[in-house]
Enzyme design. Sequence first.
Site, PDB file in Angstrom:
ATOM      1  N   ASP A   6      15.245   0.316  10.749  1.00  0.00           N
ATOM      2  CA  ASP A   6      13.836  -0.306  11.718  1.00  0.00           C
ATOM      3  C   ASP A   6      12.725   0.644  12.454  1.00  0.00           C
ATOM      4  OD1 ASP A   6      12.110  -1.837  13.281  1.00  0.00           O
ATOM      5  OD2 ASP A   6      13.608  -2.879  13.356  1.00  0.00           O
ATOM      6  N   ILE A  49       0.954  -0.905  -0.335  1.00  0.00           N
ATOM      7  CA  ILE A  49       0.283   0.192  -0.064  1.00  0.00           C
ATOM      8  C   ILE A  49       1.227   1.167  -0.354  1.00  0.00           C
ATOM      9  CG2 ILE A  49      -1.175   1.461   1.123  1.00  0.00           C
ATOM     10  CD1 ILE A  49      -2.520  -1.385   2.431  1.00  0.00           C
ATOM     11  N   LYS A  90      -4.648  -0.351  16.009  1.00  0.00           N
ATOM     12  CA  LYS A  90      -4.780   0.352  14.593  1.00  0.00           C
ATOM     13  C   LYS A  90      -6.544   0.779  15.347  1.00  0.00           C
ATOM     14  CE  LYS A  90      -2.910  -1.546  11.406  1.00  0.00           C
ATOM     15  NZ  LYS A  90      -1.658   0.014  10.843  1.00  0.00           N
ATOM     16  N   ARG A 108      13.024  -1.315   5.299  1.00  0.00           N
ATOM     17  CA  ARG A 108      13.809  -1.285   6.106  1.00  0.00           C
ATOM     18  C   ARG A 108      14.309  -2.034   4.693  1.00  0.00           C
ATOM     19  NH1 ARG A 108      11.912  -5.636  10.053  1.00  0.00           N
ATOM     20  NH2 ARG A 108      10.260  -5.073   8.530  1.00  0.00           N
ATOM     21  N   THR A 123      -1.726  -7.846  -0.736  1.00  0.00           N
ATOM     22  CA  THR A 123      -0.057  -7.297  -0.195  1.00  0.00           C
ATOM     23  C   THR A 123       0.842  -8.671   0.337  1.00  0.00           C
ATOM     24  OG1 THR A 123      -0.063  -6.626   2.144  1.00  0.00           O
ATOM     25  CG2 THR A 123      -0.464  -5.528   0.031  1.00  0.00           C
ATOM     26  N   ASN A 158       2.086   5.062   7.410  1.00  0.00           N
ATOM     27  CA  ASN A 158       1.918   3.388   6.559  1.00  0.00           C
ATOM     28  C   ASN A 158       2.599   2.488   7.234  1.00  0.00           C
ATOM     29  OD1 ASN A 158       0.599   1.908   4.266  1.00  0.00           O
ATOM     30  ND2 ASN A 158       2.557   1.812   4.378  1.00  0.00           N
ATOM     31  N   VAL A 183      -6.186  -5.952   1.381  1.00  0.00           N
ATOM     32  CA  VAL A 183      -5.805  -5.643   0.249  1.00  0.00           C
ATOM     33  C   VAL A 183      -4.812  -6.676   0.141  1.00  0.00           C
ATOM     34  CG1 VAL A 183      -4.477  -3.954  -0.860  1.00  0.00           C
ATOM     35  CG2 VAL A 183      -5.819  -3.585   0.830  1.00  0.00           C
ATOM     36  N   TYR A 232      -2.778  -6.503  16.750  1.00  0.00           N
ATOM     37  CA  TYR A 232      -2.609  -5.808  16.038  1.00  0.00           C
ATOM     38  C   TYR A 232      -4.552  -5.066  15.081  1.00  0.00           C
ATOM     39  CZ  TYR A 232      -3.551  -4.338  10.094  1.00  0.00           C
ATOM     40  OH  TYR A 232      -4.103  -3.887   9.287  1.00  0.00           O
TER      41      TYR A 232
HETATM   42  P1  NAP Z   1       3.010  -4.868   3.136  1.00  0.00           P
HETATM   43  O1  NAP Z   1       2.750  -5.191   1.885  1.00  0.00           O
HETATM   44  O2  NAP Z   1       4.230  -5.610   4.302  1.00  0.00           O
HETATM   45  O3  NAP Z   1       4.652  -3.563   3.463  1.00  0.00           O
HETATM   46  C1  NAP Z   1       4.705  -3.265   5.019  1.00  0.00           C
HETATM   47  C2  NAP Z   1       5.738  -1.820   4.523  1.00  0.00           C
HETATM   48  O4  NAP Z   1       6.376  -1.648   5.470  1.00  0.00           O
HETATM   49  C3  NAP Z   1       7.255  -2.742   3.272  1.00  0.00           C
HETATM   50  O5  NAP Z   1       7.690  -1.328   3.091  1.00  0.00           O
HETATM   51  C4  NAP Z   1       7.804  -2.952   4.515  1.00  0.00           C
HETATM   52  O6  NAP Z   1       9.485  -3.186   4.567  1.00  0.00           O
HETATM   53  C5  NAP Z   1       7.505  -1.795   5.865  1.00  0.00           C
HETATM   54  N1  NAP Z   1       8.322  -2.115   7.301  1.00  0.00           N
HETATM   55  C6  NAP Z   1       8.048  -3.322   7.435  1.00  0.00           C
HETATM   56  N2  NAP Z   1       7.756  -2.490   9.166  1.00  0.00           N
HETATM   57  C7  NAP Z   1       9.197  -2.607   9.356  1.00  0.00           C
HETATM   58  C8  NAP Z   1      10.240  -1.370  10.563  1.00  0.00           C
HETATM   59  N3  NAP Z   1      10.183  -2.347  11.133  1.00  0.00           N
HETATM   60  N4  NAP Z   1      10.318  -0.427  10.028  1.00  0.00           N
HETATM   61  C9  NAP Z   1      10.169  -0.179   8.618  1.00  0.00           C
HETATM   62  N5  NAP Z   1       9.970  -0.309   8.020  1.00  0.00           N
HETATM   63  C10 NAP Z   1       9.205  -1.287   8.303  1.00  0.00           C
HETATM   64  O7  NAP Z   1       2.160  -4.771   4.329  1.00  0.00           O
HETATM   65  P2  NAP Z   1       0.393  -3.525   3.420  1.00  0.00           P
HETATM   66  O8  NAP Z   1      -0.417  -4.224   3.661  1.00  0.00           O
HETATM   67  O9  NAP Z   1       0.607  -2.734   2.589  1.00  0.00           O
HETATM   68  O10 NAP Z   1       0.523  -2.182   4.732  1.00  0.00           O
HETATM   69  C11 NAP Z   1       0.778  -1.529   4.548  1.00  0.00           C
HETATM   70  C12 NAP Z   1      -0.430  -0.578   6.174  1.00  0.00           C
HETATM   71  O11 NAP Z   1      -1.633  -0.925   5.791  1.00  0.00           O
HETATM   72  C13 NAP Z   1      -0.055  -1.341   7.273  1.00  0.00           C
HETATM   73  O12 NAP Z   1      -0.145  -0.389   8.018  1.00  0.00           O
HETATM   74  C14 NAP Z   1      -1.220  -2.187   6.998  1.00  0.00           C
HETATM   75  O13 NAP Z   1      -0.963  -2.538   8.678  1.00  0.00           O
HETATM   76  C15 NAP Z   1      -2.477  -1.578   6.678  1.00  0.00           C
HETATM   77  N6  NAP Z   1      -2.918  -2.821   6.249  1.00  0.00           N
HETATM   78  C16 NAP Z   1      -2.958  -3.271   5.726  1.00  0.00           C
HETATM   79  C17 NAP Z   1      -4.356  -4.141   4.826  1.00  0.00           C
HETATM   80  C18 NAP Z   1      -4.097  -5.333   3.670  1.00  0.00           C
HETATM   81  O14 NAP Z   1      -4.520  -6.014   3.877  1.00  0.00           O
HETATM   82  N7  NAP Z   1      -2.776  -5.602   3.149  1.00  0.00           N
HETATM   83  C19 NAP Z   1      -5.690  -3.965   5.719  1.00  0.00           C
HETATM   84  C20 NAP Z   1      -5.662  -3.219   6.371  1.00  0.00           C
HETATM   85  C21 NAP Z   1      -4.490  -2.032   7.185  1.00  0.00           C
HETATM   86  P3  NAP Z   1      10.468  -4.247   5.500  1.00  0.00           P
HETATM   87  O15 NAP Z   1       9.568  -4.821   5.694  1.00  0.00           O
HETATM   88  O16 NAP Z   1      11.202  -3.513   4.037  1.00  0.00           O
HETATM   89  O17 NAP Z   1      11.083  -2.708   6.126  1.00  0.00           O
END
Ligand code: NAP
Length: 258
Positions: free
Chosen positions: A62, A17, A161, A37, A192, A89, A190, A157
């Site tokens: 991090d 996202i 949130k 990271r 991901t 995010n 989503v 989680y």
């Molecule tokens: P994702 O694909 O796993 O991406 C997460 C991003 O955050 C990556 O760039 C990751 O990069 C970074 N990240 C994770 N841990 C980190 C850390 N300790 N320090 C710095 N960066 C960090 O996840 P996503 O689904 O896009 O989620 C993005 C946001 O949307 C989150 O807050 C999630 O809770 C929220 N969300 C997602 C969904 C869904 O269904 N996907 C639904 C509701 C809400 P690195 O691992 O390289 O650090």
Amino acid sequence: MQLRNRVALITGAGRGIGRAIALGYAREGADIAAVARTQSQLESVEQEIRAMGRRAISITADLSAADAPAKIVAQVVEALGTIDILVNNAGVGSGPEPRPIVDFDDAFWDYTLALNLSSPYRFSKAVIPLLLQKKTGRIINISSVAGKVGLPHGAAYSVSKHGLLGLTRTLALELARDGITVNAICPGPVRTQANEQRVRYDAERRGITVEELESQITPIGRRLEPDEIVPVAVLLAGDSSAAITGQAFNVCGGLAMF
Ligand code: NAP
């Protein structure tokens, strides 16, 4: 272009996202500071943004570390001159350690709260003085539909949130007279990396295939794609949303309606 010459700091912009929002904002004219990271993922986002003619920097960090946000904000201001839009995010889902509360892993609880809730608090704290000087700014927190309802086997989680919505609403009131809006987006499932882990766990737990689960996962019969979060994120970052603050917008294929 709705975000021409704005500087947006987007955490977790390496994939999923955050990446989609970073590219979407750049398409609308914004310069981007991307944080995560994994350097290779950030470099790819940076390259795509530069190819659009916008400025881009990436910072590897991090964000569960308490001292990261203030340092990063200083680095972004040094490189890009200011910050106009903060998108909190970066986050960890419930997929890595899904367990009922009595069995919950305490270290994972602490990590989730540090990354999903304390980091947005600290980023906001570091960015708000800049926005107050300019009397304009946007903070967008990526919460979740699990920020409005409970999530079995995902207490940390859901709690993080829910907490992020409390931060959003409190900041919105504190900054309402200063030209700064603070809103949250609550995505449903989503497609991901983070969501994949949770979907596989839920399918296994319910004894159905991922495809069967996916067909029932939202009223629209599918998961969302990261790009489907972008239109609301652009709206909330632009000038036309000056009267929208303290809100939590579901983008969830009809899953939640409150
Ligand atoms: P994702 O694909 O796993 O991406 C997460 C991003 O955050 C990556 O760039 C990751 O990069 C970074 N990240 C994770 N841990 C980190 C850390 N300790 N320090 C710095 N960066 C960090 O996840 P996503 O689904 O896009 O989620 C993005 C946001 O949307 C989150 O807050 C999630 O809770 C929220 N969300 C997602 C969904 C869904 O269904 N996907 C639904 C509701 C809400 P690195 O691992 O390289 O650090």
